[in-house]
Design a protein around this motif. Structure first.
Motif, short mmCIF file in Angstrom:
data_model
loop_
_atom_site.label_atom_id
_atom_site.label_comp_id
_atom_site.label_asym_id
_atom_site.label_seq_id
_atom_site.Cartn_x
_atom_site.Cartn_y
_atom_site.Cartn_z
N HIS A 66 -0.09 -5.47 5.53
CA HIS A 66 -0.17 -3.97 5.53
C HIS A 66 1.35 -3.39 4.97
O HIS A 66 1.56 -2.47 4.42
CB HIS A 66 -0.57 -3.70 6.67
CG HIS A 66 -2.11 -3.75 6.91
ND1 HIS A 66 -2.75 -4.54 7.08
CD2 HIS A 66 -2.70 -2.54 7.02
CE1 HIS A 66 -4.00 -4.28 7.23
NE2 HIS A 66 -4.08 -2.83 7.17
N ILE A 114 -4.15 -9.66 1.57
CA ILE A 114 -4.81 -8.75 2.43
C ILE A 114 -5.87 -9.58 3.29
O ILE A 114 -6.76 -10.32 2.64
CB ILE A 114 -5.59 -7.75 1.62
CG1 ILE A 114 -4.76 -7.06 0.63
CG2 ILE A 114 -6.23 -6.69 2.58
CD1 ILE A 114 -5.45 -6.03 -0.19
N VAL A 115 -5.83 -9.35 4.50
CA VAL A 115 -6.90 -9.93 5.43
C VAL A 115 -8.08 -10.17 4.99
O VAL A 115 -8.86 -11.32 5.08
CB VAL A 115 -6.99 -9.36 6.92
CG1 VAL A 115 -5.66 -9.86 7.66
CG2 VAL A 115 -6.95 -7.62 6.82
N CYS A 347 -8.27 -4.10 -0.39
CA CYS A 347 -9.29 -5.03 0.25
C CYS A 347 -10.85 -4.54 -0.61
O CYS A 347 -11.84 -5.32 -0.49
CB CYS A 347 -9.53 -5.04 1.66
SG CYS A 347 -10.00 -3.53 2.32
N CYS A 410 -2.94 1.66 -0.67
CA CYS A 410 -4.06 2.01 -0.13
C CYS A 410 -3.72 2.81 1.08
O CYS A 410 -4.55 3.69 1.59
CB CYS A 410 -4.90 0.66 0.14
SG CYS A 410 -6.15 1.08 1.28
N LEU A 411 -2.84 2.40 1.79
CA LEU A 411 -2.50 3.22 2.97
C LEU A 411 -0.91 3.77 2.91
O LEU A 411 -0.41 4.58 3.78
CB LEU A 411 -2.85 2.67 4.46
CG LEU A 411 -1.60 1.78 5.02
CD1 LEU A 411 -2.19 1.43 6.43
CD2 LEU A 411 -1.57 0.24 4.08
N ARG A 435 -3.15 10.04 3.05
CA ARG A 435 -3.40 8.81 3.28
C ARG A 435 -2.49 7.83 2.43
O ARG A 435 -1.85 6.93 2.64
CB ARG A 435 -5.19 8.29 2.99
CG ARG A 435 -5.34 6.73 2.58
CD ARG A 435 -5.46 6.35 4.18
NE ARG A 435 -5.84 4.76 3.89
CZ ARG A 435 -6.09 3.98 5.04
NH1 ARG A 435 -6.13 4.25 6.20
NH2 ARG A 435 -6.50 2.74 4.44
S1 SF4 Z 1 -8.09 -0.60 3.75
FE1 SF4 Z 1 -6.19 -0.72 2.62
S2 SF4 Z 1 -4.83 -0.93 4.38
FE2 SF4 Z 1 -6.76 -1.62 5.37
S3 SF4 Z 1 -6.74 -3.79 5.03
FE3 SF4 Z 1 -7.78 -2.68 3.28
S4 SF4 Z 1 -6.21 -2.65 1.63
FE4 SF4 Z 1 -5.26 -2.99 3.43
#
Ligand code: SF4
Lengths: 466, 194
Positions: A66, A114-115, A347, A410-411, A435
């Motif tokens: 993140h 990314i997880v 993700c 993304c964030l 965001r």
């Molecule tokens: S939504 Fe965005 S910030 Fe959250 S895990 Fe997925 S890529 Fe990362």
């Protein structure tokens, strides 16, 4: 004969350690706990305060995603690109993992990402598992027939300490997508249409199962895109019954079972589907053939229209506020809007097939003057594979930026942000106010739509670029 | 956790629906490694403009909002990201309860685990609360009732276990740890291992 059960009910029942009662929730066993740097520091502090060890470090998958920069990192100084707080957080995570005996897939591992991209890619995400992570998009892993959902930091502490969670059994919602998708319509368009249909709170309290011919026809990466955005419809989890497509994807992956273990797992996985007579608490039907490329026009993912449809009218104050923020007009299609930034990644759409989808449109074309386009692979492995296929060169030749893996824009936690007022077509999952940066206006779309928009310099229909 | 049995306060109303946790706690404040001090950051971009000046029209910046510990929120409050920094921030700011006609699942879970009384009331009561900011209300956690200024009392939805934990000030980890024997047994006897 046993009672017919849904896929969800089978996986749930398989993990009940202590059954729920009126007074107490169920104790549910967790098979895989994925952790990242942002939602875990306070959980590790709690363990430290109470003198508790991590009970099953072997069931924890840890990475950094993140708050990592998307520029190369080889020293602490490189981390500072993302800001001092972010850099400290990464260092803290490295220290926590060392102290508690957890393997961290960090910088230099070649497996960081990314997880929700690395779990499947490593083969750690498997059918029938319970999977949690301090991240709402954990629903992604449900694409394999796992029960996977996001949790808060307090619960991260619970799982680290006990490998279990206290949960009330959710309700079930069947989303049936039958028929076949028209050319140029992707999984992202399907899930945006689903959210448009059920609303951003339509799935609250439910686990969704995506079913039907159009879902079965999708490859694993597309199924992940679908399950990923279950939370945008308010559902904690989304699931798809595993089938040969799933098994083929998993076979041979680093953490997938091998040999006799594989055969045993496969036999078990083949029983993971909703029985014909099983009932869902609710169901929704969607005709795949009627779908078109979808884009959002407002400030939540339920505010969505077909690319060539006009932005609808609404009288609700929250609706009007959203349109004001977005500076879009009722009655006009989204293609009337000029684009400043395009982001391909996350993700939802940061896997190899997503980058390929964007690259196919970018190839031999140029990003419009004045438009900034970022392509951020979801993991180090995705990045390496894309580079091996030459996709990075297509991206760069088109005038877009090719970055290191992570959550990125993304964030906007790592410094990758859009500026106030800028319109960003993004393949991520949330178009909330601010965001992607204070005042930034986000339009969610598929990688194809994002790439087409980058070339056109306005929100564009990808079907005109194939 | 401190026991919470009764909350009496004037309400502050944020009627917008679908307020997500990015609004409650913008991502750039998530780089903290502590739970403390997030009250200053809560609703940051709604409270302050780009130059850092308070937005006069935002409800929390109005004088009558001072000291109110009950937030009445629009439907589907807390949707989006699972960040627990959102309830941490609300608590640190001084809120003790959030009332809506619907709360996002993860937000509600997180809130209750931290002693923020996150409750759901029927549409009619919710509409009344939205229309009457500054109303004096009493939340009786033990009996799951909300008393309105005209003495009308309505029931609210709150999971029995969550209520027990709030009233006793018990944290749920202790409860889970008491199940460790059962957890070990489960690990031994389950037919397959992750
Ligand atoms: S939504 Fe965005 S910030 Fe959250 S895990 Fe997925 S890529 Fe990362």
């Amino acid at each position: 004969m046993s009672t017919p059960r849904t896929l969800f009910e089978k996986v749930w029942a398989d993990h009940v350690v202590v059954a729920e009662t009126d007074d107490t929730p169920a104790v549910i066993y967790i098979d895989l706990h994925i952790i990242h740097e942002v939602t875990t520091p306070q959980a590790f502090s709690l363990l430290r305060e109470q003198g508790l060890p991590v009970r099953r470090p072997d069931l924890v998958l840890a990475t950094l995603d993140h708050s990592t920069p998307t520029t190369p990192v080889s020293s602490f100084k490189d981390l500072l690109v993302a800001g001092e707080g972010a850099a400290r957080q990464v260092r803290q995570m490295e220290q926590n993992c060392r102290e508690f005996g957890i393997e961290l897939l960090g910088f230099g591992s070649g497996r960081r990402g990314i997880v929700h991209v690395i779990g499947p890619e490593l083969g750690a995400t498997q059918p029938g598992k319970t999977i949690v992570c301090g991240d709402s998009h954990t629903s992604t892993h449900g694409a394999f027939g796992a029960l996977a959902f996001g949790i808060g930091t307090t619960e991260v502490g619970h799982v680290l300490a006990t490998q279990c969670l206290l949960q009330r059994k959710p309700k079930t919602l069947a989303v049936n997508v039958d028929g076949s998708l028209p050319a140029g319509v992707t999984a992202k368009d399907v899930i945006l249409a689903v959210i448009g249909r059920i609303g951003v709170d339509g799935g609250t309290g439910h686990v969704i199962e995506y079913r039907g011919g159009a879902i079965r026809a999708l490859d694993m990466e597309a199924r992940m895109t679908i399950c990923n955005m279950s939370i945008e419809g308010g559902a904690r989890a989304g699931m798809i019954a595993p089938d040969d497509v799933t098994f083929e994807y998993l076979e041979g992956r680093e953490r997938a079972p091998r040999g006799a273990d594989w055969d045993m797992a496969l036999a078990r996985w083949r029983s993971l589907f909703s029985d014909d007579a099983a009932t869902f608490d609710r169901s929704v039907d969607i005709d795949a053939a009627s779908l078109v490329p979808m884009v959002t026009f407002g400030t939540n993912p339920g505010m969505v229209v077909g690319i060539d449809e006009p932005v609808p009218a609404g009288s609700d104050p929250s609706f009007r506020k959203a349109l004001d923020y977005m500076q879009v007009e009722t009655g006009k299609p989204m293609s009337a809007n000029a684009v400043d930034v395009v982001f391909v990644g996350s993700c939802t759409n940061g896997r190899i097939s997503d980058i390929e989808e964007a690259a196919r449109i970018l190839e031999g074309r140029k990003v419009a003057p004045g438009v900034r386009m970022l392509v951020v692979p979801g993991s180090e492995q995705v990045k390496a594979e894309a580079e091996a296929r030459g996709l990075d060169r297509i991206v760069v030749a088109a005038g877009a930026e090719w970055r290191e893996a992570g959550c990125s824009m993304c964030l906007g936690m790592n410094g990758d942000i859009a500026q106030p007022g800028q319109l960003c077509v993004s393949t991520s999952n949330r178009n909330f106010e601010g965001r992607q940066g204070i005042g930034a206006r986000t339009v969610l779309a598929s990688p194809a739509t994002a790439a087409a928009s980058a070339i056109a310099g306005r929100v564009a229909d990808p079907r005109e670029y194939v | 956790m401190k026991p919470v049995t009764r909350i009496a306060s004037k309400t502050v109303v944020l009627a917008t629906r679908d307020v997500d946790t990015d609004q409650i706690m913008p991502a750039r404040f998530l780089t903290t490694t502590s739970r403390e001090g997030l009250g200053d950051k809560v609703f940051f971009d709604l409270r302050f403009d780009g130059a850092g000046a308070p937005r006069k029209d935002f409800v929390l910046n109005r004088p009558e909002a001072a000291g109110c510990s009950v937030l009445v929120a629009g439907r589907n409050f807390g949707c989006g990201s699972s960040r627990e920094h959102a309830p941490w921030g609300l608590l640190d700011y001084g809120f003790e309860a959030v009332i809506s006609s619907e709360l996002a699942d993860i937000f509600r879970n997180n809130a209750l685990k931290n002693g923020l009384v996150a409750i759901v009331v029927d549409e009619e009561t919710h509409d009344w609360l939205l229309d009457n900011p500054g109303a004096d209300v009493v939340i009786d956690v033990e009996n799951t009732t909300l008393t309105l200024p005209d003495e009308r009392t309505v029931e609210f939805e709150l999971d029995g276990f969550a209520r027990y934990c709030l009233v006793e000030g018990t944290d749920q980890l202790g409860f889970l740890q008491r199940q460790l024997d059962a957890i070990e047994r489960f690990e031994e006897i389950r037919p397959w291992k992750p």
